[in-house]
Motif scaffolding. Sequence first.
Motif, short mmCIF file in Angstrom:
data_model
loop_
_atom_site.label_atom_id
_atom_site.label_comp_id
_atom_site.label_asym_id
_atom_site.label_seq_id
_atom_site.Cartn_x
_atom_site.Cartn_y
_atom_site.Cartn_z
N TYR A 203 0.83 -1.21 0.00
CA TYR A 203 0.00 0.00 0.00
C TYR A 203 0.87 1.26 0.00
O TYR A 203 0.61 2.22 -0.73
CB TYR A 203 -0.90 0.02 1.24
CG TYR A 203 -2.05 -0.94 1.22
CD1 TYR A 203 -2.92 -1.02 0.13
CD2 TYR A 203 -2.31 -1.76 2.32
CE1 TYR A 203 -3.99 -1.89 0.13
CE2 TYR A 203 -3.40 -2.63 2.33
CZ TYR A 203 -4.22 -2.70 1.23
OH TYR A 203 -5.30 -3.56 1.24
N SER A 206 2.48 1.97 -3.33
CA SER A 206 1.49 2.49 -4.28
C SER A 206 1.20 3.96 -4.03
O SER A 206 1.11 4.76 -4.96
CB SER A 206 0.19 1.67 -4.19
OG SER A 206 0.41 0.33 -4.55
N LYS A 209 4.11 6.17 -5.11
CA LYS A 209 4.15 6.29 -6.57
C LYS A 209 3.13 7.31 -7.07
O LYS A 209 3.30 7.92 -8.14
CB LYS A 209 3.90 4.93 -7.23
CG LYS A 209 5.07 3.96 -7.09
CD LYS A 209 4.74 2.62 -7.72
CE LYS A 209 5.90 1.64 -7.57
NZ LYS A 209 5.57 0.31 -8.14
#
Length: 238
Positions: A203, A206, A209
Motif C-alpha cells: 500500500y 502504491s 508512486k
Amino acid sequence: MSTYVEHKPCPSCGSRDNLAVYTDHEYCFGCGHIIFYGYHPRRILEVKQTEEKIVSLPEDIQPYIPAIADAWLKQYELTQNELLVNRVVWSEDRNLLVFPYFDDKNYLYGWQGRYFGTNPKHPKWIGHGNFKKTAAIYGKSKEHIVVVEDIISCIKVSRITGCLPLFGSFIDLNKICKINSQWKPNKFFLWLDKDKMKESYLYSNSLNKLGIPSEVITTHEDPKKHSTKQIQEILNIT
C-alpha cells in the motif's frame, strides 16, 4: 465530531463546574446528568437519508457503560471524556458496547458493537453501515494522518494527530487520495497489525508512486495497547 465548549453549574446536583458542555450534549461528571441536544438520547443523531440502506442504532441504547464493559475499556486507558465525545453507549438487549460513527456532516454512517454476552458463538464485534464509501478523520490536527485498523486504536492515536480507522485491514487507495486532496497532510502513516506488514508496504509503495508520502509502522502490539507517550515516540512527529 462533538466539541467541548465550557464547564458550568449542573442543574441536577447543583455543582458549580461539574457540568461539561459540548456542541451536541452536556454531561455532569458528578451526578451523571446527561442531555443530548435536539434529539432523543436513544437516537443520538439524525440518520443520513440516502438511496442506500438507512443506518439505525439499536432501539434500547442508553448513555451509560456497565461494569463488565468498563473493565474491558480500562485496559486501553480511554478517558471518560473520550467516551463521551465519541458518544459510546450501551445496548442492554444485545449486550453490546456501541461505537457510533459519523461523517464530516455529523450524519450517522455506521456503528460497531463489542459483545459482552454469554453466547460463545456470538462474534466479538458486529457492525452495520457504509464503511467502504465513508471516511472520517479523528483528531484536531491533520498535519499527519495515521491509518489504523480499529476504533480504540484510532481514539488513542487521535490524541496526537489525525487518524483514519479502517474497521478492518483493507486500504482503499481511492479513499486515501480523496482524503489527501481534502486535508493535504504531510504524510500518511500506515500502522496495521504486524501480520499485515507485507500488505502495508505494498500500500505504501502504491501511495508513494502516486505522489502521496507514506510510511509503514510495524509494532508487536496494536496501537491501542500502547500508552500515549509510546505512541508519540513511535510516530516521532512534532
